[in-house]
Design a protein around this motif. Structure first.
Motif, PDB file in Angstrom:
ATOM      1  N   ALA A 220       0.914  49.507  25.931  1.00 56.18           N
ATOM      2  CA  ALA A 220       2.388  49.832  25.979  1.00 56.18           C
ATOM      3  C   ALA A 220       3.336  48.568  25.387  1.00 56.18           C
ATOM      4  N   GLN A 221       4.195  49.084  24.406  1.00 58.27           N
ATOM      5  CA  GLN A 221       5.238  48.204  23.904  1.00 58.27           C
ATOM      6  C   GLN A 221       6.257  48.884  23.418  1.00 58.27           C
ATOM      7  N   LEU A 222       7.808  48.541  23.637  1.00 60.74           N
ATOM      8  CA  LEU A 222       8.928  49.038  23.174  1.00 60.74           C
ATOM      9  C   LEU A 222       9.431  48.060  22.289  1.00 60.74           C
ATOM     10  N   GLN A 223      10.341  48.528  21.414  1.00 59.68           N
ATOM     11  CA  GLN A 223      11.100  48.137  20.292  1.00 59.68           C
ATOM     12  C   GLN A 223      12.443  48.445  20.637  1.00 59.68           C
ATOM     13  N   MET A 224      13.208  47.303  20.387  1.00 63.51           N
ATOM     14  CA  MET A 224      14.658  47.418  21.004  1.00 63.51           C
ATOM     15  C   MET A 224      15.590  46.939  19.702  1.00 63.51           C
ATOM     16  N   THR A 225      16.683  47.908  19.128  1.00 66.35           N
ATOM     17  CA  THR A 225      17.651  47.416  18.552  1.00 66.35           C
ATOM     18  C   THR A 225      18.853  46.955  19.022  1.00 66.35           C
ATOM     19  N   VAL A 226      18.928  45.696  18.635  1.00 62.55           N
ATOM     20  CA  VAL A 226      20.393  45.088  19.189  1.00 62.55           C
ATOM     21  C   VAL A 226      21.330  44.877  17.676  1.00 62.55           C
ATOM     22  N   VAL A 227      22.539  45.161  18.115  1.00 63.94           N
ATOM     23  CA  VAL A 227      23.642  45.055  16.991  1.00 63.94           C
ATOM     24  C   VAL A 227      24.671  43.952  17.415  1.00 63.94           C
ATOM     25  N   GLY A 228      24.923  42.838  16.677  1.00 66.34           N
ATOM     26  CA  GLY A 228      25.983  42.181  17.004  1.00 66.34           C
ATOM     27  C   GLY A 228      27.130  42.475  16.155  1.00 66.34           C
ATOM     28  N   ARG A 229      28.022  41.349  15.923  1.00 67.51           N
ATOM     29  CA  ARG A 229      29.363  41.505  15.123  1.00 67.51           C
ATOM     30  C   ARG A 229      28.905  42.053  13.743  1.00 67.51           C
ATOM     31  N   ASP A 230      27.931  41.259  13.157  1.00 62.59           N
ATOM     32  CA  ASP A 230      27.845  41.700  11.649  1.00 62.59           C
ATOM     33  C   ASP A 230      26.137  41.296  11.485  1.00 62.59           C
ATOM     34  N   THR A 231      25.334  41.668  12.447  1.00 62.87           N
ATOM     35  CA  THR A 231      24.032  41.510  12.372  1.00 62.87           C
ATOM     36  C   THR A 231      23.424  42.752  13.132  1.00 62.87           C
ATOM     37  N   GLU A 232      22.099  42.903  12.778  1.00 62.03           N
ATOM     38  CA  GLU A 232      21.144  43.935  13.525  1.00 62.03           C
ATOM     39  C   GLU A 232      19.859  43.373  13.573  1.00 62.03           C
ATOM     40  N   HIS A 233      19.252  43.363  14.853  1.00 64.85           N
ATOM     41  CA  HIS A 233      18.259  42.338  15.272  1.00 64.85           C
ATOM     42  C   HIS A 233      16.990  43.443  16.171  1.00 64.85           C
ATOM     43  N   GLU A 234      16.013  43.384  15.482  1.00 67.56           N
ATOM     44  CA  GLU A 234      14.933  44.214  16.333  1.00 67.56           C
ATOM     45  C   GLU A 234      14.014  43.113  17.153  1.00 67.56           C
ATOM     46  N   GLN A 235      13.942  43.541  18.442  1.00 68.15           N
ATOM     47  CA  GLN A 235      13.130  42.746  19.508  1.00 68.15           C
ATOM     48  C   GLN A 235      12.091  43.219  20.274  1.00 68.15           C
ATOM     49  N   GLN A 236      11.233  42.829  20.632  1.00 68.91           N
ATOM     50  CA  GLN A 236      10.293  43.484  21.516  1.00 68.91           C
ATOM     51  C   GLN A 236      10.801  43.228  22.908  1.00 68.91           C
ATOM     52  N   LEU A 237      10.377  44.629  23.584  1.00 64.71           N
ATOM     53  CA  LEU A 237      11.178  44.578  25.008  1.00 64.71           C
ATOM     54  C   LEU A 237       9.999  44.023  26.047  1.00 64.71           C
ATOM     55  N   LEU A 238       8.724  44.246  25.739  1.00 62.69           N
ATOM     56  CA  LEU A 238       7.562  43.723  26.749  1.00 62.69           C
ATOM     57  C   LEU A 238       7.048  42.388  26.314  1.00 62.69           C
ATOM     58  N   PRO A 239       7.011  41.188  26.959  1.00 65.96           N
ATOM     59  CA  PRO A 239       6.299  40.157  26.708  1.00 65.96           C
ATOM     60  C   PRO A 239       4.547  40.627  26.411  1.00 65.96           C
ATOM     61  N   ASN A 240       4.136  39.987  25.737  1.00 68.04           N
ATOM     62  CA  ASN A 240       2.652  40.231  25.626  1.00 68.04           C
ATOM     63  C   ASN A 240       1.865  40.432  26.762  1.00 68.04           C
ATOM     64  N   SER A 241       2.009  39.561  27.723  1.00 66.86           N
ATOM     65  CA  SER A 241       1.398  39.356  28.789  1.00 66.86           C
ATOM     66  C   SER A 241       1.569  40.537  29.953  1.00 66.86           C
ATOM     67  N   GLN A 242       2.821  41.400  29.610  1.00 68.59           N
ATOM     68  CA  GLN A 242       2.954  42.257  30.429  1.00 68.59           C
ATOM     69  C   GLN A 242       2.771  43.814  29.701  1.00 68.59           C
ATOM     70  N   GLN A 243       1.996  43.778  28.731  1.00 67.96           N
ATOM     71  CA  GLN A 243       1.930  44.955  28.012  1.00 67.96           C
ATOM     72  C   GLN A 243       0.772  45.942  28.603  1.00 67.96           C
ATOM     73  N   VAL A 244       1.010  46.666  29.477  1.00 64.30           N
ATOM     74  CA  VAL A 244       0.019  47.459  30.436  1.00 64.30           C
ATOM     75  C   VAL A 244      -0.680  48.509  29.530  1.00 64.30           C
ATOM     76  N   PRO A 245      -2.091  48.898  29.733  1.00 62.68           N
ATOM     77  CA  PRO A 245      -2.557  49.821  28.930  1.00 62.68           C
ATOM     78  C   PRO A 245      -2.277  51.187  29.887  1.00 62.68           C
ATOM     79  N   ILE A 246      -2.032  52.254  29.127  1.00 61.43           N
ATOM     80  CA  ILE A 246      -1.613  53.691  29.783  1.00 61.43           C
ATOM     81  C   ILE A 246      -2.133  54.704  29.049  1.00 61.43           C
TER      82      ILE A 246
END
Length: 294
Positions: A220-246
């Motif tokens: 399991a891994q989730l991708q999160m889109t974060v928008v600032g004043r003039d930027t758009e950033h993609e970041q992982q929601l789950l640290p690698n150590s917490q990626q549980v199999p599902i």
């Protein structure tokens, strides 16, 4: 003319030109100087926050949203790969502990707890300007399940959905995160109608349920889109150590693909090897005094 000493020539004041006074003795210059000083102080007070803000933006590091994830424990069936055998001694040990601890013990041995997994995610704004979370989507890596031993720990599962939670279908990256509309009894896309805005150091807790896809085991891994004043950033929601199999709960007809299937947990007090159709009459299958609800 006397040759002893030359007389000093007296300077006529009229020939010396106008007298130059110090600037502090000039009223107009003094007033202008004071005005410029006051204006300079005002400009400093006005410009300083701008410089401070720009410096903060340059020196801010890391993802725009700080994330803390707690993976909730689950008590469901557990699937073990062929290279993780269970002995009779292991089965006897499992019989003496509560079902949630059975699932946790098997998970520590490399087992995959089937069914929905829930995350408690705390997000915190990490920028001077407010930031907005505009999307959360699946970004998991999936493969076919390795079927060795199946431990049936649960029976009579419900199908209800909590309306206050965000749902994500793991292994289906094209599907949006969703929420359950109790009134319409349908799933609705969570984004973009419900963007999440975070100011500096503002925290919000998200309860995210991960729903597995059939015939897949996903890290399991989730991708999160974060928008600032003039930027758009993609970041992982789950640290690698917490990626549980599902993975999804196995259907009865899949049991024949496993080398071993045992029924225990919330079904039978003592683990028994499964037989075809056991789930149709679990009370009879477990035997007198062995059903977990007796």
């Amino acid at each position: 003319m006397s040759s002893s000493k030359a007389r000093k020539k007296k300077v006529n004041p009229a020939e010396a030109g106008p007298r130059v006074r110090p600037f502090w003795q000039k009223p107009v210059v003094w007033i202008v100087t004071l005005l410029l000083a006051a204006l300079g102080a005002s400009l400093t007070d006005w410009i300083k926050p701008i410089f401070t803000e720009q410096i903060n933006k340059v020196t801010e590091t890391g993802d725009p949203v700080a994330v803390k994830v707690v993976v909730q424990k689950a008590a469901e069936d557990v699937s073990l790969a062929p290279d993780v055998p269970l002995s009779q001694e292991d089965l006897n040990q499992l019989e003496g502990i509560p079902v949630p601890k059975q699932a946790a013990w098997l998970e520590q041995r490399g087992g995959i707890v089937a069914g929905k997994r829930s995350l408690m995610v705390t997000v915190r704004g990490n920028r001077t300007d407010p930031v907005r979370i505009t999307n959360i989507r699946d970004a998991s890596e999936c493969a076919s399940p390795e079927r060795g031993t199946l431990m049936r720990l649960a029976f009579g599962r419900g199908a209800s959905v909590d309306s206050v939670r965000i749902g994500v279908n793991v292994g289906e990256p094209d599907k949006s995160a969703w929420w359950w509309d109790d009134k319409k009894e349908i799933a609705r896309p969570y984004f973009p109608d419900k963007t999440i805005t975070l100011t500096k150091n503002e925290e919000l807790v998200l309860n995210i349920d991960l729903y597995p896809s059939a015939e897949k085991v996903c890290r399991a891994q989730l991708q999160m889109t974060v928008v600032g004043r003039d930027t758009e950033h993609e970041q992982q929601l789950l640290p690698n150590s917490q990626q549980v199999p599902i993975m999804d709960v196995e259907r009865p007809e899949v049991e024949r693909q496993y080398s071993h299937v045992y029924v225990g947990g919330n079904v039978c007090k003592k683990f028994l090897p499964a037989s075809p159709g056991w789930e149709k009459d679990a009370d009879r299958f477990c035997g007198p005094g062995n059903a977990a609800w007796d």
